[in-house]
Design a protein around this motif. Structure first.
Motif: not given
Length: 603
Positions: A127-134, A139-150, A166-171
């Protein structure tokens, strides 16, 4: 019908017969009606009934119905992720929307690792992710502070061609900022063709997260220079934090005015941030006024006002506010208790401090942290209970840090206890210690005791370690500019006028009976040189400069990077009377308010 489930307010859902046998049965209409009922569900019980009827009517296999079931159950306040996942797994071929919904629901429930696993499951299912997936998964990566996964997910963003969204870039700005990767965060921001207010908010928050307060204000200035952005509350909270840490009172006031003009009401977070700015920039009365006018106070609001009162030496007032908090049924946390103990320490309330330390542990079940022990060591040290402070350090369940030993060393200097000071210094002078102030404190203590040989040895060791101490300085704000002075400073362009003003001040002080306290000069020099050195302390230069360049009766605000000596304290009290000025001095970790010949610290 009051108290009746939403389902039984509609006759079409009352079981009567097999709808599929009714020729005029309209599946599209029934589908819309069921979705309408689904959206009106107030709890999981109502939702389950709607779900049951959708299955009975054979509508579950409609992707539209199934998607709405998952979304409603996963994202509603009353929803259940377990139940939402059970519905999700009944769908034969879930698409991007369904996966996105489950990921968002898991993040909402703070099941962050599960959200990342669901993203992997999505990719494995083709299933292909879209601009709502990322935005969600970043956000989950940011909360976990997992740099490599991000960074890996950033690669996926590029792979699927979403790097311009734009939404993905902000994230991406947010996750790199949370992980401390400011170079990457700024790179994403600079590459954006269309920056939104959320983009500016993300980059400002990223700098605030790392305590890069000057950069926060610089970027905020750049944002304003664009001339087309209306700052949101989230941006202003970060900017207010920067004002608090940098002592930018005027900018804090400007933001306050902006908020009053443009918003009908402020939320608790913004109000608390404003209170913090005023308190930590020396405006105690303004901070208290805002706190008292707050319609809704939370635990953070109380913690900020208690810590602020502690900073201004208002111990009794801080304890009254703490009692008010308890009366309103709010439980204190460890941050609140640090504020309470700090208030007791600054105000010399030894009995009350010991009482609240025990109350915190035995009544509220809060295990003391290193910060709580630090407050108690400071409290005991200020009161001259040096042996008790040392025993407390030894009894701690954790290893004492440099802050505790430094606090004890400072107290030993105040109370001229050389023996215990050497114990504290021994624990500070470790191979990995690089703090010049520790050596200087011990050296000054030896000088006070006139142990000049020990002074020479300590200073030699300081030089051998190659450590440099930042000189004591005083900064004063005049006409929205900050001017910094060091002792015996003659580098300022208006140096001649400042020293002339100092001469006038000293002449006036003689009539008030002022005599320099030369014991504060911890050097083996004659009395005349000691008096000369005292007369040009940085605080006195800053006051002289402010008196020249500010209007009569205006407030003078000074920030010091080291503790104020007792001679400067007496000097400033007298100046406040002679020149009829209110002078506020931030002395490292507390405020002194001088007015009419008295100081708020009570000497």
């Amino acid at each position: 019908m009051v108290g009746t489930s939403v389902l039984y307010q509609n006759n079409f859902l009352i079981p009567q017969e097999d709808y599929s046998k009714i020729p005029e049965f309209d599946y599209a209409l029934k589908e819309q009606e069921c979705i309408s009922l689904m959206k009106r569900s107030k709890n999981l019980r109502d939702f389950k009934q709607v779900h049951g009827h959708i299955v009975k009517l054979g509508l579950f296999w409609s992707s539209f119905c199934a998607s709405n079931l998952v979304a409603t159950c996963a994202l509603s306040d009353w929803g259940s992720m377990d139940y939402a996942c059970s519905i999700f797994h009944e769908i034969d071929d879930p698409g991007t929307f369904e996966f996105n919904t489950i990921i968002r629901g898991l993040i909402k429930e703070m099941n962050l690792d599960e959200a990342l696993y669901m993203y992997l499951e999505m990719l494995e299912a083709g299933v292909e992710p879209d601009n709502f997936t990322y935005p969600a998964i970043l956000k989950a990566c940011a909360l976990l502070k997992v740099r490599n996964e991000g960074m890996q997910i950033h690669g996926h963003v590029v792979k699927f061609g979403l790097e311009e969204d734009t939404f993905v870039q902000n994230s991406l700005i947010n996750i790199y900022g949370k992980c401390g990767e400011m170079r990457d965060s700024c790179a994403v921001f600079e590459q954006m063709d269309h920056k939104t207010i959320a983009s500016w908010s993300a980059i400002i928050s990223a700098h605030a997260n790392l305590g890069m307060w000057s950069e926060c204000l610089r970027i905020f200035g750049d944002m304003n220079s664009e001339g087309c952005w209306r700052a949101e509350e989230s941006v202003l909270v970060s900017v207010l934090s920067a004002c608090t840490h940098l002592g930018e009172l005027d900018l804090g006031r400007c933001i306050h005015c902006y908020l009053v003009r443009n918003l009908s009401g402020l939320n608790v977070i913004v109000e608390t941030s404003l209170i913090d700015v005023y308190l930590k920039c020396g405006c105690l009365e303004k901070g208290l006024c805002l706190f008292e006018r707050m319609a809704n106070k939370n635990q953070m609001s109380y913690s900020v006002i208690i810590s602020g009162l502690a900073l201004h030496g208002c111990g009794q007032e801080a304890l009254k506010v703490f009692s008010q908090m308890l009366e309103e049924g709010m439980e204190p946390d460890d941050v609140t208790c640090v504020g309470v103990l700090s208030a007791c320490s600054h105000a010399g309330l030894v009995k009350e401090g010991l009482k609240w330390f025990d109350t915190m542990r035995f009544e509220h079940g809060i295990e003391p942290t290193i910060q709580h022990y630090g407050c108690m060591v400071d409290l005991m040290g200020r009161a001259g209970m040096l042996n008790e402070a040392l025993e407390l350090i030894k009894s701690m369940p954790m290893e004492p840090n440099d802050v505790l030993w430094r606090s004890l060393l400072g107290s030993c200097k105040v109370h001229s206890n050389v023996e215990l000071a050497e114990v504290a210094a021994k624990n500070l002078f470790q191979p990995n210690s690089h703090n010049a102030s520790d050596y200087l404190t011990l050296s000054n203590l030896y000088a006070k005791a006139q142990k000049w040989q020990d002074v020479a040895f300590t200073r030699t060791r300081l030089a051998e370690e190659g450590l440099n101490q930042e000189p004591g300085s005083s900064s004063v704000e005049v006409k929205r500019k900050v001017f910094k002075f060091v002792s015996q400073d003659k580098s300022h362009p208006q140096c001649e006028g400042v020293y002339e003003m100092l001469h006038q001040m000293e002449w006036q002080l003689k009539f008030e009976g002022y005599s320099p306290d030369t014991s504060q000069v911890l050097m083996d020099v004659d009395e005349e040189e000691k008096r000369q050195r005292l007369s040009t302390h940085s605080q006195k230069l800053a006051i002289a400069f402010a008196l020249i360049h500010t209007s009569q009766h205006s407030h003078i605000r000074i920030v010091r990077n080291v503790r104020m000596c007792s001679d400067c304290h007496v000097y400033t009290k007298l100046i406040s009377t002679i020149y009829e000025r209110e002078i506020t001095v931030r002395d490292r970790n507390r405020f002194h308010h001088f007015k009419n010949g008295t100081c708020s610290c009570g000497d």
